[in-house]
Enzyme design. Structure first.
Site, mmCIF file in Angstrom:
data_model
loop_
_atom_site.group_PDB
_atom_site.id
_atom_site.type_symbol
_atom_site.label_atom_id
_atom_site.label_comp_id
_atom_site.label_asym_id
_atom_site.label_seq_id
_atom_site.Cartn_x
_atom_site.Cartn_y
_atom_site.Cartn_z
ATOM 1 N N SER A 231 0.817 -1.221 0.000
ATOM 2 C CA SER A 231 0.000 0.000 0.000
ATOM 3 C C SER A 231 0.847 1.266 0.000
ATOM 4 O O SER A 231 0.489 2.265 -0.615
ATOM 5 C CB SER A 231 -0.987 -0.026 1.161
ATOM 6 O OG SER A 231 -0.579 0.708 2.255
ATOM 7 N N HIS B 224 -1.818 -7.008 9.912
ATOM 8 C CA HIS B 224 -2.299 -6.710 11.250
ATOM 9 C C HIS B 224 -1.189 -6.474 12.267
ATOM 10 O O HIS B 224 -1.450 -6.462 13.466
ATOM 11 C CB HIS B 224 -3.243 -7.814 11.726
ATOM 12 C CG HIS B 224 -4.599 -7.743 11.068
ATOM 13 N ND1 HIS B 224 -4.761 -7.425 9.739
ATOM 14 C CD2 HIS B 224 -5.847 -7.917 11.554
ATOM 15 C CE1 HIS B 224 -6.051 -7.426 9.446
ATOM 16 N NE2 HIS B 224 -6.731 -7.719 10.534
HETATM 17 MG MG MG Z 1 -10.033 -8.128 8.545
#
Ligand code: MG
Length: 211
Positions: free
Chosen positions: A118, A138
């Site tokens: 990204s 995450h």
């Molecule tokens: Mg998710």
């Protein structure tokens, strides 16, 4: 704005239907303000909902994913799926499934896939965005980078959505929640009701005093 439930159900992903419908509704509202963008498209489950919402205003959904799986989806990790492992490249590859989903959902004229990390896509970005949905890696570093490079492109009145918000550490990893709290502490966003683990923030209108 009908969502093809059969297609949703057969598409791999980690998104509850109620969260998906909220994504669709937010994208429908946001796509009158600017293009929408998601980070972490995986096999396209969230893309179906967001893309369906974008169609309302004939806007575009940019969908970013390097398609090599996030940290927890690598071989030997908790969310590894052998069906998504490509023996030729020796890597996880979700792009093939993602393209199938776009075709089956009739979203090829709505969704622009960006196959890269990204922060690479953000490097030369200049398109104003009505909505940014963060659902990529995450780890704190990854989730914070996604916030850091994309939040600035959200137009006034536009939306920042973050998936996997777990206020109770016993329920899940804390990085997305930590980023969500940082976004609120920035003074740029107001909190809207969450849907399950989907956090929803709205960027203040220009000139509005932040409390
Ligand atoms: Mg998710």
């Amino acid at each position: 704005m009908d969502v093809d439930y059969e297609l949703v159900n057969q598409t791999k992903g980690f998104l509850d239907h109620a969260e998906g419908l909220r994504l669709r509704d937010m994208a429908a509202a946001a796509s009158s303000l600017g293009a929408c963008l998601e980070i972490g498209s995986y096999c396209g489950k969230s893309t179906i909902y967001l893309g369906t919402g974008c169609k309302k205003n004939k806007n575009i959904l940019f969908s970013i994913d390097h398609h090599m799986g996030s940290e927890e989806q690598q071989p030997g990790e908790e969310y590894f799926d052998p069906e998504l492992f490509d023996p030729d490249s020796g890597c996880v590859d979700t792009f093939k499934q993602f393209r199938k989903t776009l075709k089956n959902a009739a979203l090829e004229d709505t969704v622009v896939p960006l196959v890269c990390r990204s922060e690479v896509a953000a490097r030369k970005w200049s398109t104003p965005l009505g909505l940014v949905f963060i659902d990529g890696g995450h780890s704190f570093e990854t989730a914070f980078t996604d916030y850091n490079v994309w939040a600035r492109h959200i137009v006034h009145g536009g939306y920042l959505l973050i998936h996997d918000i777990f206020p109770n550490p016993a329920d899940g990893g804390q990085a997305p929640y930590d980023v969500y709290k940082l976004a609120m502490a920035s003074g740029l966003f107001k909190k809207l009701p969450t849907t399950q683990t989907l956090g929803v923030l709205q960027r203040y209108e220009c000139g509005r005093l932040v409390k």
